[in-house]
Design a protein around this motif. Structure first.
Motif, mmCIF file in Angstrom:
data_model
loop_
_atom_site.group_PDB
_atom_site.id
_atom_site.type_symbol
_atom_site.label_atom_id
_atom_site.label_comp_id
_atom_site.label_asym_id
_atom_site.label_seq_id
_atom_site.Cartn_x
_atom_site.Cartn_y
_atom_site.Cartn_z
ATOM 1 N N LEU A 170 40.143 33.986 52.657
ATOM 2 C CA LEU A 170 40.224 35.451 52.716
ATOM 3 C C LEU A 170 39.899 35.949 54.118
ATOM 4 O O LEU A 170 40.581 36.798 54.672
ATOM 5 C CB LEU A 170 39.219 36.067 51.726
ATOM 6 C CG LEU A 170 39.384 35.683 50.251
ATOM 7 C CD1 LEU A 170 38.218 36.223 49.443
ATOM 8 C CD2 LEU A 170 40.708 36.212 49.717
ATOM 9 N N LEU A 171 38.810 35.441 54.663
ATOM 10 C CA LEU A 171 38.354 35.856 55.987
ATOM 11 C C LEU A 171 37.782 34.641 56.692
ATOM 12 O O LEU A 171 37.534 33.618 56.070
ATOM 13 C CB LEU A 171 37.219 36.877 55.903
ATOM 14 C CG LEU A 171 37.274 38.084 55.011
ATOM 15 C CD1 LEU A 171 36.079 38.066 54.106
ATOM 16 C CD2 LEU A 171 37.276 39.331 55.837
ATOM 17 N N THR B 60 33.681 29.795 59.974
ATOM 18 C CA THR B 60 33.650 29.294 58.603
ATOM 19 C C THR B 60 34.522 30.158 57.700
ATOM 20 O O THR B 60 34.393 31.377 57.682
ATOM 21 C CB THR B 60 32.207 29.259 58.049
ATOM 22 O OG1 THR B 60 31.637 30.553 58.200
ATOM 23 C CG2 THR B 60 31.353 28.279 58.801
ATOM 24 N N PRO B 61 35.419 29.519 56.967
ATOM 25 C CA PRO B 61 36.294 30.281 56.075
ATOM 26 C C PRO B 61 35.528 30.837 54.884
ATOM 27 O O PRO B 61 34.620 30.188 54.367
ATOM 28 C CB PRO B 61 37.316 29.235 55.616
ATOM 29 C CG PRO B 61 36.683 27.914 55.825
ATOM 30 C CD PRO B 61 35.672 28.075 56.926
ATOM 31 N N VAL B 62 35.874 32.052 54.494
ATOM 32 C CA VAL B 62 35.337 32.621 53.250
ATOM 33 C C VAL B 62 36.444 32.479 52.215
ATOM 34 O O VAL B 62 37.519 33.050 52.373
ATOM 35 C CB VAL B 62 34.944 34.104 53.433
ATOM 36 C CG1 VAL B 62 34.484 34.700 52.104
ATOM 37 C CG2 VAL B 62 33.862 34.236 54.490
ATOM 38 N N LEU B 63 36.189 31.684 51.182
ATOM 39 C CA LEU B 63 37.229 31.379 50.213
ATOM 40 C C LEU B 63 37.140 32.308 49.016
ATOM 41 O O LEU B 63 36.066 32.791 48.662
ATOM 42 C CB LEU B 63 37.086 29.919 49.749
ATOM 43 C CG LEU B 63 37.065 28.871 50.865
ATOM 44 C CD1 LEU B 63 36.921 27.466 50.276
ATOM 45 C CD2 LEU B 63 38.311 28.946 51.739
ATOM 46 N N SER B 64 38.291 32.533 48.405
ATOM 47 C CA SER B 64 38.327 33.407 47.245
ATOM 48 C C SER B 64 37.655 32.723 46.050
ATOM 49 O O SER B 64 37.955 31.579 45.746
ATOM 50 C CB SER B 64 39.778 33.743 46.898
ATOM 51 O OG SER B 64 39.787 34.611 45.803
ATOM 52 N N PRO B 65 36.741 33.434 45.387
ATOM 53 C CA PRO B 65 36.049 32.830 44.248
ATOM 54 C C PRO B 65 36.957 32.719 43.019
ATOM 55 O O PRO B 65 36.664 31.963 42.108
ATOM 56 C CB PRO B 65 34.888 33.796 43.985
ATOM 57 C CG PRO B 65 35.342 35.103 44.550
ATOM 58 C CD PRO B 65 36.267 34.790 45.692
#
Lengths: 518, 70
Positions: free
Chosen positions: B28-29, B38-43
């Motif tokens: 996502l971001l 660091t990637p923020v992944l969709s939960p």
């Protein structure tokens, strides 16, 4: 005359015990997706291997000589084999008195724990109890109050002697919660397992907060925030699978060495991916779990505490069949920096390895302690030095592979620096007290501020230091012992593991003394 | 569903726009923290309803990053 009538009576009383808290309560229990205690034990251990002890214990009422009613003890325990090895297993029967410890009769659970210690066998606790003697019903039963006196010495001492595993299989409070926490490995079942010092009614009365049991002590709290439980399980079957997996790496007790397991992978496997797994761009993280799969025996990795203290990865695994404890840093969590939770997790895991004589492999990518106000409030340096103390108190063979960063005090804690350890580094190795990016500003602030063009001067200084950043310069000074082709990591660690297990044959065994930690 | 920052950092990249459909584990971001992107992944799977941050913005631990809906 034979003793047949009495022998028949044994069977009759067993059948009474097998009725647990009665059909209605058993059905209510099962309707929540929970097995009864004996079904749980059967599902956990090798088929037909459970030899129960104390099945006759319970509360009986008589009319004259005639047994009128019988409520079985709500703690069921005995010996069994699990994947062919002997274990002691015990658990609460929630259908009698909600599994409360005062329904156990005659200290049955303490008996099981002492049996595990004396027989030097793993202890598996299937916890499903709403409290200890803390039930006020006890007061009515004995006509007085009492000074609480849970015996805790044995529970503490056995952690230095035999593997202790706990599963939170229902609402677990008070002494039950303590027994989950006082373990080498604990698992909580998502949705049906909750752990708390006291449950919702006591919380409401005590601090005036209305709260549901799941939000008070469910898996999302204890496997993801507090670290009270190491792992979460999807259901009971998954919890049993995890218990068996965890035990497979450990010896029966600390007087024995871990045993070689299945040899299911080529010791000289050299995965090509390792040559490119670390991005050349220093700001791009790698996938640490995938990296570990390239190094350790295929299918041998079992992660402990995945969702707590996520910057530190702790796994059990095998190298050429031999169990090892694996530490790694996850650059995708807090940039891999060592924070308070990561330190707590690391200290416990290093203790586990040292207690059960598991050699440690540390895949180092450590940018340093976490920084900032929240990190200070969390006591990062306090928990950090405790983790460092654990590393330095450990006496098991230790191998460090510096795959990328090793910075600062936390970076130095990748091994005991006063002992000989096997250490290698990858060409991506990058180390120092302070990273050059921030370190130049800190060390040359006055010069930079005084420069005509401060930004240009800072960039010039950074370029100068970056040119000296090659790990080969460090190797020239033998400050790193060896820089290796990353693809050689597995064969090198396999050879080290064989050496480590040879060393362990002469290692002092049994409980270890560790001095006070900061 | 709210997606929050798990640790402090600077929003380095926003990979989605309002209305995008995403799957679980999609990036996502990108949050830059401790000099690491660091990637923020969709939960979970869903549609991006609201983006609460801008590129270059500092966020503290727990800050709302974006909101996902059905």
């Amino acid at each position: 005359m034979t003793w047949q009538p009495e022998v028949d009576e044994i069977e009759r009383r067993k059948q009474l015990a097998y009725q647990l808290g009665g059909q209605e309560r058993v059905e209510r229990h099962q309707s929540q997706g929970k097995l009864t205690i004996r079904d749980r034990i059967e599902a956990l251990v090798d088929a037909g291997s459970f030899r129960e002890r104390g099945v006759l214990a319970g509360r009986a009422e008589y009319e004259g000589d005639e047994l009128k009613s019988f409520i079985p003890s709500n703690y069921v325990m005995g010996l069994a084999t699990l994947d062919g090895r002997r274990v002691v297993v015990g658990g609460d029967d929630f259908t009698v008195r909600g599994g409360a410890a005062d329904g156990a009769v005659g200290g049955k659970s303490g008996h099981a724990e002492r049996m595990a210690r004396e027989m030097r066998l793993p202890m598996v606790r299937l916890v499903d109890g709403t409290g200890g003697g803390g039930s006020v019903r006890t007061i009515d039963n004995i006509g007085r109050t009492y000074v609480p006196g849970s015996s805790w010495e044995g529970i503490t001492s056995m952690m230095a002697e035999v593997p202790v595993i706990a599963a939170a299989m229902g609402s677990v409070a008070g002494i039950g919660a303590a027994r989950v926490a006082a373990s080498h490995f604990s698992v909580i079942i998502r949705g049906t397992g909750q752990v708390f010092t006291a449950g919702p009614p006591v919380v409401e009365r005590g601090i005036g907060v209305k709260v549901e049991k799941e939000e008070l002590g469910g898996a999302q709290i204890h496997a993801r925030k507090s670290g009270v439980c190491d792992n979460e399980a999807e259901d009971e079957a998954d919890a049993f699978r995890q218990i068996r997996a965890f035990l497979s790496y450990l010896p029966d007790n600390t007087w024995r060495l871990p045993e070689r397991g299945p040899v299911q992978d080529a010791p000289d496997r050299r995965d090509e991916e390792l040559l490119s797994v670390i991005p050349r761009d220093r700001r791009r993280p790698h996938n640490a779990r995938r990296l570990l799969e390239h190094i350790f025996d295929r299918g041998s990795l079992f992660e402990v505490g995945r969702y707590f203290g996520r910057a530190v990865i702790t796994m059990l695994g095998r190298l050429d069949g031999y169990p090892v404890a694996i530490l790694a840093n996850d650059p995708m969590a807090v940039g891999g920096s060592l924070d308070a939770d990561g330190s707590i997790k690391m200290a416990k895991f290093v203790d586990l390895a040292d207690t059960f004589n598991l050699p440690v492999v540390n895949l180092v990518d450590q940018p340093g302690f976490m920084i900032g106000i929240a990190a200070e409030e969390a006591g990062t340096i306090k928990w950090g030095v405790r983790a460092m103390a654990a590393v330095n108190q450990a006496t098991v063979p230790w191998a460090s592979v510096i795959i990328r960063r090793a910075y600062g005090v936390a970076g130095a804690a990748h091994q005991n620096q006063d002992r000989w350890n096997y250490r290698i580094a990858w060409p991506s190795g990058d180390w120092g007290s302070l990273p050059i990016e921030g370190g130049v500003q800190a060390a040359y602030r006055r010069d930079i501020e005084a420069a005509e063009d401060p930004d240009a001067y800072r960039a010039e200084l950074e370029a100068k230091f970056n040119a000296m950043r090659s790990p080969f310069r460090t190797a020239e000074a033998f400050n790193i012992e060896e820089i290796v082709d990353p693809r050689d990591t597995r064969p090198l660690l396999v050879a080290w593991t064989h050496d480590a297990y040879r060393v362990l044959e002469t290692h002092p065994l049994g409980p270890k003394y560790r001095g006070m930690r900061p | 569903m709210e997606v929050r920052a798990e640790w402090p950092g600077v929003i380095a990249e926003i990979r989605v726009s309002v209305g995008d459909r995403v799957s679980a584990e999609d990036e996502l971001l990108v949050l830059e923290s401790m000099k690491m992107l660091t990637p923020v992944l969709s939960p979970a799977a869903g549609a991006v309803q609201h983006i609460a941050v801008e590129q270059g913005q500092f966020v503290d631990e727990g800050a709302l990053l974006l909101r996902l809906g059905d």
